[in-house]
Design an enzyme around this catalytic site. Structure first.
Site, PDB file in Angstrom:
ATOM      1  N   ASN A   6      36.313  42.601  37.630  1.00 33.07           N
ATOM      2  CA  ASN A   6      37.467  41.962  38.103  1.00 33.07           C
ATOM      3  C   ASN A   6      37.316  41.006  39.312  1.00 33.07           C
ATOM      4  OD1 ASN A   6      40.581  41.655  38.403  1.00 33.07           O
ATOM      5  ND2 ASN A   6      39.947  42.913  40.278  1.00 33.07           N
TER       6      ASN A   6
ATOM      7  N   ASP B  83      28.853  45.339  47.827  1.00 32.67           N
ATOM      8  CA  ASP B  83      28.784  43.869  47.515  1.00 32.67           C
ATOM      9  C   ASP B  83      27.920  43.632  46.222  1.00 32.67           C
ATOM     10  OD1 ASP B  83      28.623  41.246  47.504  1.00 32.67           O
ATOM     11  OD2 ASP B  83      27.317  40.975  49.258  1.00 32.67           O
TER      12      ASP B  83
ATOM     13  N   LYS C 139      34.818  30.769  36.067  1.00 32.66           N
ATOM     14  CA  LYS C 139      35.466  31.288  35.066  1.00 32.66           C
ATOM     15  C   LYS C 139      35.074  30.962  33.734  1.00 32.66           C
ATOM     16  CE  LYS C 139      37.737  34.359  37.880  1.00 32.66           C
ATOM     17  NZ  LYS C 139      37.496  35.762  38.030  1.00 32.66           N
TER      18      LYS C 139
ATOM     19  N   TYR D 103      35.930  27.347  41.275  1.00 25.97           N
ATOM     20  CA  TYR D 103      36.397  28.497  40.631  1.00 25.97           C
ATOM     21  C   TYR D 103      36.574  28.487  39.131  1.00 25.97           C
ATOM     22  CZ  TYR D 103      40.181  32.074  39.557  1.00 25.97           C
ATOM     23  OH  TYR D 103      40.874  33.061  39.124  1.00 25.97           O
TER      24      TYR D 103
ATOM     25  N   GLY E 249      36.308  44.936  42.490  1.00 26.19           N
ATOM     26  CA  GLY E 249      37.312  44.230  42.945  1.00 26.19           C
ATOM     27  C   GLY E 249      38.743  44.912  42.954  1.00 26.19           C
TER      28      GLY E 249
ATOM     29  N   SER F 205      40.067  33.297  33.548  1.00 21.73           N
ATOM     30  CA  SER F 205      41.429  32.833  34.180  1.00 21.73           C
ATOM     31  C   SER F 205      41.652  31.285  33.182  1.00 21.73           C
ATOM     32  CB  SER F 205      41.117  32.053  35.472  1.00 21.73           C
ATOM     33  OG  SER F 205      42.099  31.141  35.960  1.00 21.73           O
TER      34      SER F 205
END
Length: 246
Positions: free
Chosen positions: A88, A61, A157, A153, A10, A140
């Site tokens: 990432n 991908d 994480k 999300y 990414g 995160s």
């Protein structure tokens, strides 16, 4: 080839883009992985190549295990080594949990978590053979403390943090360090869906009274990739300006 090699997933935008620049400037071979952001990836590639840096682009991908494995093999075939893997690639989706569809959930888990498993599993085979390596997972602060309207999300994480700690214990005897970076609120495209007033509140709640930058995270990743961090493994380092203090 004596240069060290880093593979960054990414890497066409945001934090990944800045990491590609920082590592290239510090004389690493850099594989820039991208999937959908072809224009941005090509622009980054052209910029770095024009400065004489050693970089390659690879479209994959990585939520597809075959494509993730092919990418790692390409990296080793091109540069003859892979010293650092930075996981990432990630996406988010701001919505209430009750509005989150099965497709939403699976998309985030596949991109943010499953892709890390696929890419790392492939890279670790080489690192085990070399008896060395650095793996850096980009988590995160929401993986540490959770975030409203970002349950999927936050879950992905948080799982990445658990994976980091467990894998560090397993790979430590093979001289492979595994660490996670848990960025705070960083000025990237991920903030595009958030109202300006909310962003201002987040800034004011941060003791350093500013948002983080991709460069803040890139510099930390460079340290974790270096020999200066050889006795650091299984750690979650949160560059967040004091927004979360444990």
């Amino acid at each position: 080839m004596n240069k060290k090699t880093v593979l960054i997933t990414g890497a066409s935008r945001g934090i990944g883009r800045e990491m590609a620049k920082v590592f290239a400037k510090n004389e690493y071979n850099v594989l820039i992985n991208y999937n959908k952001s072809e224009k941005e990836a090509n622009e980054l590639y052209d910029e770095l190549i024009s400065k004489g840096y050693s970089v390659v682009l690879y479209k994959a991908d990585i939520s597809n295990p075959l494509e993730a494995d092919a990418m790692v093999k390409f990296c080793i075939g091109t540069f003859e080594r892979i010293d650092v893997l930075i996981n990432n690639a990630g996406i988010t989706d701001y919505k209430m949990f009750t509005d989150t569809t099965n497709e939403d959930w699976n998309n985030i888990i596949n991109t943010n978590l499953n892709s890390v498993f696929y890419t790392t599993k492939s890279a670790v085979k080489y690192m085990l053979y070399e008896h060395s390596g650095k793996i850096i997972n980009i988590s995160s602060i929401w993986g540490m403390v959770g975030a409203s309207y970002e349950v999927a999300y936050s879950t992905s994480k948080a799982a990445l943090i658990g994976m980091t700690k467990a894998l560090a214990k397993e790979l430590g005897p093979s001289n492979i360090q595994v660490n996670a970076i848990a960025p705070g609120v960083i000025q990237t495209d991920m903030l595009n869906g958030i109202h300006e007033d909310v962003i201002e509140d987040l800034k004011n709640e941060t003791p350093l009274l500013r948002l983080g930058t991709p460069l803040d995270i890139a510099n930390l990743a460079l340290f974790l990739a270096s020999e200066k961090s050889n006795f650091i493994t299984g750690q979650v380092i949160s560059s967040n300006g004091g927004f979360v203090i444990n």
